[in-house]
Design a protein around this motif. Structure first.
Motif, PDB file in Angstrom:
ATOM      1  N   ALA A  13       0.811  -1.218   0.000  1.00 25.11           N
ATOM      2  CA  ALA A  13       0.000   0.000   0.000  1.00 25.11           C
ATOM      3  C   ALA A  13       0.848   1.272   0.000  1.00 25.11           C
ATOM      4  O   ALA A  13       0.311   2.359  -0.213  1.00 25.11           O
ATOM      5  CB  ALA A  13      -0.929   0.011   1.213  1.00 25.11           C
ATOM      6  N   TYR A  14       2.148   1.155   0.221  1.00 29.16           N
ATOM      7  CA  TYR A  14       2.991   2.345   0.336  1.00 29.16           C
ATOM      8  C   TYR A  14       2.974   3.221  -0.912  1.00 29.16           C
ATOM      9  O   TYR A  14       2.882   4.462  -0.799  1.00 29.16           O
ATOM     10  CB  TYR A  14       4.430   1.958   0.685  1.00 29.16           C
ATOM     11  CG  TYR A  14       5.378   3.127   0.700  1.00 29.16           C
ATOM     12  CD1 TYR A  14       5.341   4.058   1.744  1.00 29.16           C
ATOM     13  CD2 TYR A  14       6.294   3.328  -0.338  1.00 29.16           C
ATOM     14  CE1 TYR A  14       6.205   5.150   1.753  1.00 29.16           C
ATOM     15  CE2 TYR A  14       7.155   4.413  -0.329  1.00 29.16           C
ATOM     16  CZ  TYR A  14       7.105   5.325   0.716  1.00 29.16           C
ATOM     17  OH  TYR A  14       7.949   6.413   0.717  1.00 29.16           O
ATOM     18  N   PRO A  15       3.041   2.667  -2.126  1.00 21.88           N
ATOM     19  CA  PRO A  15       3.065   3.545  -3.309  1.00 21.88           C
ATOM     20  C   PRO A  15       1.831   4.425  -3.461  1.00 21.88           C
ATOM     21  O   PRO A  15       1.884   5.445  -4.162  1.00 21.88           O
ATOM     22  CB  PRO A  15       3.177   2.551  -4.482  1.00 21.88           C
ATOM     23  CG  PRO A  15       3.798   1.330  -3.889  1.00 21.88           C
ATOM     24  CD  PRO A  15       3.235   1.249  -2.500  1.00 21.88           C
ATOM     25  N   ASN A  16       0.731   4.061  -2.802  1.00 23.23           N
ATOM     26  CA  ASN A  16      -0.515   4.819  -2.936  1.00 23.23           C
ATOM     27  C   ASN A  16      -0.875   5.597  -1.682  1.00 23.23           C
ATOM     28  O   ASN A  16      -2.020   6.037  -1.535  1.00 23.23           O
ATOM     29  CB  ASN A  16      -1.659   3.868  -3.292  1.00 23.23           C
ATOM     30  CG  ASN A  16      -1.406   3.137  -4.600  1.00 23.23           C
ATOM     31  OD1 ASN A  16      -1.004   3.747  -5.584  1.00 23.23           O
ATOM     32  ND2 ASN A  16      -1.622   1.824  -4.599  1.00 23.23           N
ATOM     33  N   VAL A  17       0.088   5.804  -0.787  1.00 25.53           N
ATOM     34  CA  VAL A  17      -0.230   6.460   0.477  1.00 25.53           C
ATOM     35  C   VAL A  17      -0.555   7.938   0.270  1.00 25.53           C
ATOM     36  O   VAL A  17      -1.318   8.534   1.044  1.00 25.53           O
ATOM     37  CB  VAL A  17       0.921   6.267   1.487  1.00 25.53           C
ATOM     38  CG1 VAL A  17       2.140   7.109   1.124  1.00 25.53           C
ATOM     39  CG2 VAL A  17       0.456   6.583   2.906  1.00 25.53           C
ATOM     40  N   ILE A  18       0.006   8.554  -0.781  1.00 28.02           N
ATOM     41  CA  ILE A  18      -0.389   9.904  -1.167  1.00 28.02           C
ATOM     42  C   ILE A  18      -1.427   9.753  -2.264  1.00 28.02           C
ATOM     43  O   ILE A  18      -1.142   9.213  -3.330  1.00 28.02           O
ATOM     44  CB  ILE A  18       0.814  10.731  -1.663  1.00 28.02           C
ATOM     45  CG1 ILE A  18       1.973  10.649  -0.652  1.00 28.02           C
ATOM     46  CG2 ILE A  18       0.387  12.170  -1.898  1.00 28.02           C
ATOM     47  CD1 ILE A  18       1.601  11.049   0.753  1.00 28.02           C
ATOM     48  N   TRP A  19      -2.638  10.221  -2.020  1.00 32.26           N
ATOM     49  CA  TRP A  19      -3.760   9.969  -2.914  1.00 32.26           C
ATOM     50  C   TRP A  19      -3.658  10.802  -4.177  1.00 32.26           C
ATOM     51  O   TRP A  19      -3.248  11.976  -4.144  1.00 32.26           O
ATOM     52  CB  TRP A  19      -5.079  10.261  -2.197  1.00 32.26           C
ATOM     53  CG  TRP A  19      -5.248   9.465  -0.945  1.00 32.26           C
ATOM     54  CD1 TRP A  19      -4.564   8.325  -0.589  1.00 32.26           C
ATOM     55  CD2 TRP A  19      -6.122   9.754   0.141  1.00 32.26           C
ATOM     56  NE1 TRP A  19      -4.975   7.886   0.645  1.00 32.26           N
ATOM     57  CE2 TRP A  19      -5.923   8.741   1.125  1.00 32.26           C
ATOM     58  CE3 TRP A  19      -7.055  10.750   0.383  1.00 32.26           C
ATOM     59  CZ2 TRP A  19      -6.635   8.708   2.314  1.00 32.26           C
ATOM     60  CZ3 TRP A  19      -7.768  10.735   1.573  1.00 32.26           C
ATOM     61  CH2 TRP A  19      -7.562   9.717   2.527  1.00 32.26           C
ATOM     62  N   ASP A  20      -4.099  10.210  -5.263  1.00 36.53           N
ATOM     63  CA  ASP A  20      -4.083  10.880  -6.560  1.00 36.53           C
ATOM     64  C   ASP A  20      -5.408  11.617  -6.753  1.00 36.53           C
ATOM     65  O   ASP A  20      -6.280  11.189  -7.500  1.00 36.53           O
ATOM     66  CB  ASP A  20      -3.863   9.854  -7.677  1.00 36.53           C
ATOM     67  CG  ASP A  20      -3.705  10.505  -9.040  1.00 36.53           C
ATOM     68  OD1 ASP A  20      -3.366  11.705  -9.082  1.00 36.53           O
ATOM     69  OD2 ASP A  20      -3.927   9.818 -10.056  1.00 36.53           O
ATOM     70  N   LEU A  21      -5.534  12.742  -6.066  1.00 42.59           N
ATOM     71  CA  LEU A  21      -6.746  13.558  -6.146  1.00 42.59           C
ATOM     72  C   LEU A  21      -6.565  14.602  -7.234  1.00 42.59           C
ATOM     73  O   LEU A  21      -5.686  15.465  -7.132  1.00 42.59           O
ATOM     74  CB  LEU A  21      -7.020  14.231  -4.799  1.00 42.59           C
ATOM     75  CG  LEU A  21      -7.270  13.282  -3.605  1.00 42.59           C
ATOM     76  CD1 LEU A  21      -7.367  14.078  -2.310  1.00 42.59           C
ATOM     77  CD2 LEU A  21      -8.518  12.450  -3.814  1.00 42.59           C
ATOM     78  N   LYS A  22      -7.385  14.535  -8.255  1.00 44.00           N
ATOM     79  CA  LYS A  22      -7.229  15.418  -9.404  1.00 44.00           C
ATOM     80  C   LYS A  22      -7.793  16.805  -9.092  1.00 44.00           C
ATOM     81  O   LYS A  22      -8.968  16.941  -8.762  1.00 44.00           O
ATOM     82  CB  LYS A  22      -7.939  14.833 -10.625  1.00 44.00           C
ATOM     83  CG  LYS A  22      -7.463  13.442 -11.024  1.00 44.00           C
ATOM     84  CD  LYS A  22      -5.995  13.438 -11.432  1.00 44.00           C
ATOM     85  CE  LYS A  22      -5.591  12.053 -11.947  1.00 44.00           C
ATOM     86  NZ  LYS A  22      -4.133  11.986 -12.231  1.00 44.00           N
ATOM     87  N   PRO A  23      -6.985  17.841  -9.225  1.00 42.33           N
ATOM     88  CA  PRO A  23      -7.477  19.192  -8.951  1.00 42.33           C
ATOM     89  C   PRO A  23      -8.323  19.739 -10.086  1.00 42.33           C
ATOM     90  O   PRO A  23      -8.188  19.334 -11.246  1.00 42.33           O
ATOM     91  CB  PRO A  23      -6.194  20.002  -8.789  1.00 42.33           C
ATOM     92  CG  PRO A  23      -5.201  19.297  -9.652  1.00 42.33           C
ATOM     93  CD  PRO A  23      -5.545  17.834  -9.565  1.00 42.33           C
ATOM     94  N   THR A  24      -9.182  20.669  -9.744  1.00 42.38           N
ATOM     95  CA  THR A  24      -9.940  21.420 -10.745  1.00 42.38           C
ATOM     96  C   THR A  24      -9.010  22.380 -11.485  1.00 42.38           C
ATOM     97  O   THR A  24      -9.174  22.619 -12.688  1.00 42.38           O
ATOM     98  CB  THR A  24     -11.070  22.211 -10.062  1.00 42.38           C
ATOM     99  OG1 THR A  24     -11.846  21.321  -9.269  1.00 42.38           O
ATOM    100  CG2 THR A  24     -11.961  22.894 -11.077  1.00 42.38           C
ATOM    101  N   ALA A  25      -8.048  22.922 -10.769  1.00 38.77           N
ATOM    102  CA  ALA A  25      -7.060  23.828 -11.357  1.00 38.77           C
ATOM    103  C   ALA A  25      -5.781  23.728 -10.537  1.00 38.77           C
ATOM    104  O   ALA A  25      -5.810  23.380  -9.356  1.00 38.77           O
ATOM    105  CB  ALA A  25      -7.574  25.264 -11.359  1.00 38.77           C
ATOM    106  N   LYS A  26      -4.677  24.016 -11.158  1.00 37.13           N
ATOM    107  CA  LYS A  26      -3.396  24.019 -10.456  1.00 37.13           C
ATOM    108  C   LYS A  26      -2.445  24.951 -11.192  1.00 37.13           C
ATOM    109  O   LYS A  26      -2.661  25.307 -12.358  1.00 37.13           O
ATOM    110  CB  LYS A  26      -2.802  22.616 -10.365  1.00 37.13           C
ATOM    111  CG  LYS A  26      -2.447  22.000 -11.705  1.00 37.13           C
ATOM    112  CD  LYS A  26      -1.903  20.590 -11.559  1.00 37.13           C
ATOM    113  CE  LYS A  26      -0.597  20.537 -10.806  1.00 37.13           C
ATOM    114  NZ  LYS A  26      -0.011  19.181 -10.772  1.00 37.13           N
ATOM    115  N   GLY A  27      -1.390  25.354 -10.496  1.00 36.52           N
ATOM    116  CA  GLY A  27      -0.416  26.214 -11.143  1.00 36.52           C
ATOM    117  C   GLY A  27       0.588  26.733 -10.139  1.00 36.52           C
ATOM    118  O   GLY A  27       0.699  26.237  -9.017  1.00 36.52           O
TER     119      GLY A  27
END
Length: 343
Positions: A13-27
């Motif tokens: 489970a370690y590789p997924n401990v930081i969740w891949d939450l897709k942002p609406t916007a980033k920069g």
């Protein structure tokens, strides 16, 4: 037995401990052009955040819409994904209602890490310039949630531009650092922060800053790790593995900012009056070993004055967004709802 650092790094489970939450916007936003910069501040916005509210002070009079904008300010050495639980709760599960701004303070993550004197007031100005950049400029438009050092930065924001704040949640924070454990022990602890340590020592020390009952409880996310403490340790190891995002230089510069943070009783009183005491809540755990409940939380509440909401979590430690996730969610929802009804 808790997992060792090596066992955590090898855990499926370690590789997924930081969740891949897709942002609406980033920069990235350039800040501090006339304050030793410019510096790049990396940010993400999660959620869409338009809800219809009648007779709210935040109503856009042309569209009759309210932007419920939340700004989460992380603490010392914390990257923007520190709030991934709250980002998921507010920016994804309730993303049609909330827009959540998360970002890396100067000195951490994808933001610039200049070698210079940091202060919580300068970091607050970074944040205000970021708010301007994303277009969150309205009166009483943003709900500010600051944890630990983030709470110190939030105090500075409230002093500089109080009229922009719809609500202010000061979590596990203080108006200034106080020595509550004796001179020599305090000195030893401060020195130990900067000494190199083995990964196992690092995660063992980390766990002492959260409540033992939460650390030893079964993993409440999905059961992939044996305990909450093992998942907590995995996140810390993932942070330290990011040698570009987490640097000794940035960590020390942020620590200096914390050490110099000071809001006097007079400043707190003025801030509370201008923000509005009914818009402020102070949230703290009684077993917080980093910023102890006494005197830090008590003096902060006393300085802000009568009328400020005081929320105490008995037996809980420093990491309340982790330790009491559902209760924390209800607290934020509650103050957003209450302040949304204010004229």
């Amino acid at each position: 037995m808790p997992l060792t650092a090596a066992e955590i790094l090898g855990h499926p489970a370690y590789p997924n401990v930081i969740w891949d939450l897709k942002p609406t916007a980033k920069g990235k936003c350039k800040v501090a052009a006339n304050r030793g910069g410019p510096l790049d501040i990396a940010y993400e916005i999660h959620g869409r955040g338009l809800i219809k509210i009648i007779k709210s002070p935040l109503v856009n009079k042309k569209e009759n819409l309210l932007t419920t904008a939340e700004k989460w300010i992380a603490g010392h050495g914390a990257l923007k994904w520190y709030f991934q639980r709250q980002t998921q709760d507010f920016g994804h599960e309730m993303g049609d209602k909330y827009s959540c701004l998360i970002f890396d303070n100067r000195g951490i993550g994808e933001s610039d890490k200049p070698l210079m004197r940091y202060s919580t007031s300068e970091m607050a100005r970074d944040t205000l310039e970021l708010l301007d950049h994303v277009g969150w400029k309205g009166r009483r438009e943003v709900h500010v949630v600051g944890v630990s050092m983030g709470g110190m930065i939030a105090q500075e924001i409230a002093c500089i531009e109080p009229e922009r704040i719809a609500s202010l949640s000061l979590v596990s924070t203080a108006a200034q650092l106080k020595n509550s454990i004796g001179y020599f022990e305090n000195l030893r602890n401060r020195i130990n922060i900067f000494l190199p340590k083995s990964p196992d020592t690092q995660i063992t020390e980390l766990k002492t800053r959260a409540s033992a009952s939460w650390v030893t409880a079964p993993d409440e996310i999905d059961g992939a790790f044996p305990t909450n403490g093992d998942r907590f340790a995995a996140q810390e190891l993932a942070k330290r593995a990011d040698t570009n995002g987490f640097t000794r230089k940035g960590f020390i510069c942020q620590a200096i900012a914390i050490g110099w943070h000071l809001k006097t009783p007079a400043q707190l009183q003025e801030m509370a009056e201008k923000v509005g005491r009914e818009r402020i809540q102070v949230v703290h755990g009684t077993e917080d070993p980093l910023l102890t409940f006494r005197p830090h939380a008590e003096e902060l509440v006393e300085g802000l004055g009568e009328g400020v909401e005081r929320v105490v979590f008995e037996g809980r430690g420093h990491y309340l967004p982790f330790e009491v996730r559902q209760e924390f969610r209800r607290l934020v929802e509650g103050i957003v709802e209450r302040t949304g009804r204010m004229r």
